[in-house]
Design a protein around this motif. Structure first.
Motif, PDB file in Angstrom:
ATOM      1  N   ASP A 140       0.805  -1.211   0.000  1.00 13.39           N
ATOM      2  CA  ASP A 140       0.000   0.000   0.000  1.00 13.39           C
ATOM      3  C   ASP A 140       0.840   1.264   0.000  1.00 13.39           C
ATOM      4  O   ASP A 140       0.310   2.366  -0.010  1.00 13.39           O
ATOM      5  CB  ASP A 140      -0.901   0.023   1.258  1.00 13.39           C
ATOM      6  N   HIS A 141       2.171   1.076   0.097  1.00 11.45           N
ATOM      7  CA  HIS A 141       3.041   2.240   0.252  1.00 11.45           C
ATOM      8  C   HIS A 141       3.541   2.740  -1.086  1.00 11.45           C
ATOM      9  O   HIS A 141       4.088   1.975  -1.869  1.00 11.45           O
ATOM     10  CB  HIS A 141       4.244   1.900   1.132  1.00 11.45           C
ATOM     11  N   THR A 142       3.363   4.025  -1.321  1.00  6.64           N
ATOM     12  CA  THR A 142       3.929   4.624  -2.523  1.00  6.64           C
ATOM     13  C   THR A 142       5.364   5.032  -2.220  1.00  6.64           C
ATOM     14  O   THR A 142       5.625   5.776  -1.274  1.00  6.64           O
ATOM     15  CB  THR A 142       3.125   5.867  -2.939  1.00  6.64           C
ATOM     16  N   VAL A 143       6.304   4.489  -3.007  1.00 10.32           N
ATOM     17  CA  VAL A 143       7.714   4.815  -2.750  1.00 10.32           C
ATOM     18  C   VAL A 143       8.253   5.791  -3.780  1.00 10.32           C
ATOM     19  O   VAL A 143       9.327   6.351  -3.616  1.00 10.32           O
ATOM     20  CB  VAL A 143       8.588   3.545  -2.747  1.00 10.32           C
ATOM     21  N   MET A 144       7.528   5.979  -4.885  1.00 15.18           N
ATOM     22  CA  MET A 144       8.028   6.842  -5.950  1.00 15.18           C
ATOM     23  C   MET A 144       6.816   7.317  -6.737  1.00 15.18           C
ATOM     24  O   MET A 144       5.959   6.498  -7.093  1.00 15.18           O
ATOM     25  CB  MET A 144       8.963   6.018  -6.838  1.00 15.18           C
ATOM     26  N   THR A 145       6.732   8.622  -6.967  1.00 15.54           N
ATOM     27  CA  THR A 145       5.514   9.127  -7.602  1.00 15.54           C
ATOM     28  C   THR A 145       5.648   9.232  -9.113  1.00 15.54           C
ATOM     29  O   THR A 145       4.673   9.105  -9.843  1.00 15.54           O
ATOM     30  CB  THR A 145       5.143  10.511  -7.035  1.00 15.54           C
ATOM     31  N   ASP A 146       6.840   9.465  -9.601  1.00 20.83           N
ATOM     32  CA  ASP A 146       6.977   9.640 -11.052  1.00 20.83           C
ATOM     33  C   ASP A 146       7.868   8.532 -11.637  1.00 20.83           C
ATOM     34  O   ASP A 146       8.941   8.784 -12.130  1.00 20.83           O
ATOM     35  CB  ASP A 146       7.562  11.012 -11.368  1.00 20.83           C
ATOM     36  N   ALA A 147       7.366   7.305 -11.528  1.00 21.21           N
ATOM     37  CA  ALA A 147       8.171   6.168 -11.957  1.00 21.21           C
ATOM     38  C   ALA A 147       8.295   6.121 -13.473  1.00 21.21           C
ATOM     39  O   ALA A 147       7.305   6.168 -14.173  1.00 21.21           O
ATOM     40  CB  ALA A 147       7.546   4.877 -11.456  1.00 21.21           C
ATOM     41  N   PRO A 148       9.566   6.065 -13.991  1.00 18.22           N
ATOM     42  CA  PRO A 148       9.775   6.055 -15.432  1.00 18.22           C
ATOM     43  C   PRO A 148       9.624   4.643 -16.001  1.00 18.22           C
ATOM     44  O   PRO A 148      10.546   4.115 -16.605  1.00 18.22           O
ATOM     45  CB  PRO A 148      11.210   6.549 -15.563  1.00 18.22           C
ATOM     46  N   ALA A 149       8.471   4.014 -15.773  1.00 21.53           N
ATOM     47  CA  ALA A 149       8.341   2.640 -16.215  1.00 21.53           C
ATOM     48  C   ALA A 149       6.894   2.335 -16.555  1.00 21.53           C
ATOM     49  O   ALA A 149       5.973   3.008 -16.079  1.00 21.53           O
ATOM     50  CB  ALA A 149       8.812   1.693 -15.101  1.00 21.53           C
ATOM     51  N   ALA A 150       6.732   1.316 -17.398  1.00 23.75           N
ATOM     52  CA  ALA A 150       5.388   0.907 -17.803  1.00 23.75           C
ATOM     53  C   ALA A 150       4.697   0.215 -16.633  1.00 23.75           C
ATOM     54  O   ALA A 150       5.364  -0.366 -15.770  1.00 23.75           O
ATOM     55  CB  ALA A 150       5.486  -0.027 -18.998  1.00 23.75           C
ATOM     56  N   PRO A 151       3.384   0.279 -16.581  1.00 24.35           N
ATOM     57  CA  PRO A 151       2.657  -0.391 -15.497  1.00 24.35           C
ATOM     58  C   PRO A 151       2.950  -1.886 -15.488  1.00 24.35           C
ATOM     59  O   PRO A 151       3.171  -2.495 -16.528  1.00 24.35           O
ATOM     60  CB  PRO A 151       1.185  -0.131 -15.860  1.00 24.35           C
ATOM     61  N   GLY A 152       2.939  -2.440 -14.304  1.00 24.79           N
ATOM     62  CA  GLY A 152       3.208  -3.875 -14.173  1.00 24.79           C
ATOM     63  C   GLY A 152       4.111  -4.128 -12.990  1.00 24.79           C
ATOM     64  O   GLY A 152       4.462  -3.199 -12.250  1.00 24.79           O
ATOM     65  N   PRO A 153       4.485  -5.388 -12.791  1.00 24.47           N
ATOM     66  CA  PRO A 153       5.336  -5.718 -11.654  1.00 24.47           C
ATOM     67  C   PRO A 153       6.740  -5.157 -11.841  1.00 24.47           C
ATOM     68  O   PRO A 153       7.222  -5.038 -12.964  1.00 24.47           O
ATOM     69  CB  PRO A 153       5.352  -7.250 -11.653  1.00 24.47           C
ATOM     70  N   VAL A 154       7.406  -4.843 -10.741  1.00 24.71           N
ATOM     71  CA  VAL A 154       8.721  -4.224 -10.804  1.00 24.71           C
ATOM     72  C   VAL A 154       9.457  -4.577  -9.511  1.00 24.71           C
ATOM     73  O   VAL A 154       8.832  -4.924  -8.503  1.00 24.71           O
ATOM     74  CB  VAL A 154       8.550  -2.683 -10.967  1.00 24.71           C
ATOM     75  N   THR A 155      10.801  -4.547  -9.570  1.00 23.82           N
ATOM     76  CA  THR A 155      11.565  -4.723  -8.336  1.00 23.82           C
ATOM     77  C   THR A 155      12.040  -3.356  -7.857  1.00 23.82           C
ATOM     78  O   THR A 155      12.625  -2.602  -8.631  1.00 23.82           O
ATOM     79  CB  THR A 155      12.775  -5.649  -8.563  1.00 23.82           C
TER      80      THR A 155
END
Lengths: 287, 347
Positions: free
Chosen positions: B256-271
């Motif tokens: 539930d925690h947002t760690v980054m608001t402007d992620a330069p990546a496509a939606p989907g799972p990420v590490t």
């Protein structure tokens, strides 16, 4: 200081009893030999070993060292002693030399069929000279090496013991040492003389002791290839003296026993003096 | 001064095992390059290929503008320091250091002068007539260094030279080696599995894993912008926290925690990767961690706990309060690295 009263345990007593019995078993024949060399032959003949000490040491020693038998009169004790030394030292050096070179090639050079070569060499352990004595004799005879030192020594050298020991030893020398030497610009010959031989000193000494004693104690082969009296070795020569039982002569027990005593001495001395080297060579792994 | 250039250098063993996958890089003159990676990653094999102790299967190797692929180690103008020092046990320190020169048919007085120079540099003057067995580990290491220095090579190679020393001596020798390399200005390649050595000594680090180069960069680059999750988890103690996350609506979230608001990546799972020291205590912070264990280390503390059910560590200063239980925290700006959840590569 406090004195600890050591309790005498049964197991300690038993252990020592066994060791003492073993030591006696070894030493008594030698003591008998010493005793008999001090007695006149006639007494020896009549009573055998006894507890008395006679006065014949010096005459027996002189006879053993300087009296010759047979026709030529050259196979004195000193001559036989020299021959034995030549056999022992020649055999030991030859064996170490050949063994080191063979092991060097097998361990450090990428040869095709190196392990096959090693196993072929290794199988010679199954074929000591006694097994191949007839063909060996034939070969030596054809090469005209009967009654020569080469004929005495070379066929004995042909076996794998030294190669095997040196191979195991070389394999225990760290790989990095070889690599450091390569980077330091030491070629194969330099590496052999500058690094490998100095590192193998104790091993060489241990091999020398084993091989010298082995060569010194050879009996069957020298008996076969030496028919000239000047080539007799000690171990073979003793037999010659005690054989003279024909006629009404008294066998020269004193002289033969003295020769036997002389024959025992060099191997014993070598083992005593080089004992520490010997143990180091076979056990030390500080390289 | 010299360049070392590897072009698609590769090692395949006769049994088909590819110990080093084609590797290309250039080392500039005077540079101190550290090859680091877990055991079996191919770093030693690569060093040994450069030294000439292993055959090169493919590719070319240039040292000082000369292709040396088939040259003997002795002709490559290199010197190598081994892990177990590889000193000649029957020679004195003096002879050990001079042996390489002696084999090059250099006059005796020149050798003596060079050995004296090297021993002065390494504080070995009192030990020149001793045998290696009479020296301590650190002294042996210095003799090994002397043997390398005295030849004045174009390239120094170090194969885990400090791993046989105890921790204290290792720190000291680390500094000595580095200082010596600076002073002599000789290009060096240093192999280690210890990421602390890599970070502290290197001008540039090459991180290897399973025969492949994962990343080449300065210690700072490697640490702050690891190219893969492997580099992220290998470099740094404790390693970077790697959490399973999601990209949704341009934001990276862990649970539930947002760690980054402007992620330069496509939606989907990420590490999601976060360094332990980039998490700071903040009573109003957006993250709530559950701390299970506090490790007291004197100058700082390590807190081990979970964020949204996933393990992570936090590195806080000694002044920061530390208790088990809930822990409100914020992230330093730019703290978050994102990696492809499948390939582990940086996004």
């Amino acid at each position: 200081m406090t004195t600890h009263k050591r309790r005498l345990r049964l197991s300690t007593v038993v252990d020592h009893a066994i060791l003492i019995a073993g030591s006696l078993l070894m030493i008594v024949p030698v003591l008998m030999l010493v005793q008999m060399t001090s007695m006149p032959d006639l007494i020896n003949m009549k009573t055998g070993p006894s507890l008395s000490i006679g006065d014949q040491w010096v005459p027996n020693f002189e006879k053993a060292m300087f009296q010759a038998d047979g026709f030529s009169g050259i196979n004195t004790g000193t001559r036989m002693l020299m021959n034995s030394f030549i056999l022992g030292i020649g055999f030991a050096f030859g064996k170490i030399f050949v063994g080191m070179l063979a092991a060097y090639a097998i361990v450090y050079f990428r040869m095709r069929y190196a392990s096959l070569a090693f196993w072929i060499i290794f199988t010679t352990l199954l074929l000591p000279l006694e097994v191949r004595i007839l063909p060996s004799y034939e070969v030596v005879q054809r090469l005209g090496m009967l009654n020569t030192y080469q004929g005495l020594i070379i066929p004995l050298i042909a076996s794998a013991t030294a190669t095997f020991f040196f191979r195991q030893y070389f394999r225990s020398i760290p790989e990095e040492l070889v690599e450091a030497a390569r980077i330091d610009g030491a070629g194969p010959v330099r590496f052999f003389f500058d690094i490998l031989i100095p590192l193998s000193r104790t091993m060489i000494a241990a091999m020398f002791i084993i091989m010298f004693v082995y060569g010194w104690n050879q009996y069957l082969w020298p008996t076969m290839v030496t028919t000239e009296e000047g080539m007799f070795t000690l171990v073979r020569g003793i037999k010659q003296i005690t054989q003279m039982l024909e006629g009404n002569q008294i066998p020269e027990y004193g002289r033969a026993n003295m020769l036997a005593l002389i024959a025992i001495l060099p191997p014993v001395m070598i083992v005593i003096f080089f004992q520490s080297w010997f143990v180091k060579g076979l056990t030390e792994s500080d390289k | 001064m010299s360049h070392v250039t590897l072009t698609a250098l590769r090692k395949v063993y006769p049994n088909g095992f590819e110990a080093v996958k084609p590797a290309s890089y250039t080392i500039t003159p005077g540079e101190f390059v550290v090859l680091v990676g877990p055991s079996g990653c191919g770093k030693s094999t690569m060093l040994r290929m450069i030294a000439g102790l292993e055959d090169i299967s493919d590719g070319t190797l240039e040292i000082a503008g000369r292709v040396v692929n088939t040259l003997d180690p002795a002709d490559r103008d290199i010197a190598m320091v081994f892990q177990n020092y590889a000193l000649y046990p029957h020679m004195t320190v003096r002879k050990n250091i001079g042996y390489g020169l002696q084999n090059r048919k250099i006059p005796k007085d020149v050798i003596a002068a060079k050995v004296a120079e090297a021993s002065a540099l390494l504080n070995l003057d009192d030990y020149l007539d001793r045998k290696p067995s009479q020296l301590s580990g650190g002294q042996r290491q210095r003799v090994a260094m002397g043997r390398a220095i005295v030849r004045d090579p174009a390239l120094f190679l170090f194969d885990e030279p400090l791993s046989n020393l105890d921790a204290k001596l290792r720190n000291q020798m680390r500094i000595e080696i580095k200082a010596l390399q600076r002073r002599l200005g000789v290009t060096s390649i240093y192999v280690t599995h210890d990421q602390v050595e890599a970070m502290t000594m290197a001008d540039r680090i090459i991180v290897m894993n399973a025969g492949r180069i994962e990343q080449i960069g300065t210690p700072a680059e490697i640490y702050h912008t690891p190219a893969t999750t492997f580099v992220a988890s290998f470099m740094g103690a404790p390693p970077m926290n790697l959490l399973d996350g999601q990209i949704a609506g341009g934001a990276a979230r862990v649970g539930d925690h947002t760690v980054m608001t402007d992620a330069p990546a496509a939606p989907g799972p990420v590490t999601v990767g976060i360094r332990p020291e980039d998490i700071v205590a903040d009573p109003n912070g957006p993250l709530t961690l559950d701390i299970a264990i506090v490790e007291e280390l004197g100058a700082h503390r390590l807190l081990h706990g979970t964020l949204a059910g996933q393990q992570l560590s936090v590195h806080v200063g000694k002044d920061s309060p530390a208790t088990t239980g809930p822990f409100r925290a914020a992230l330093k700006p730019g703290a978050v690295s994102l990696f492809d959840a499948g390939t582990g590569e940086r996004l």
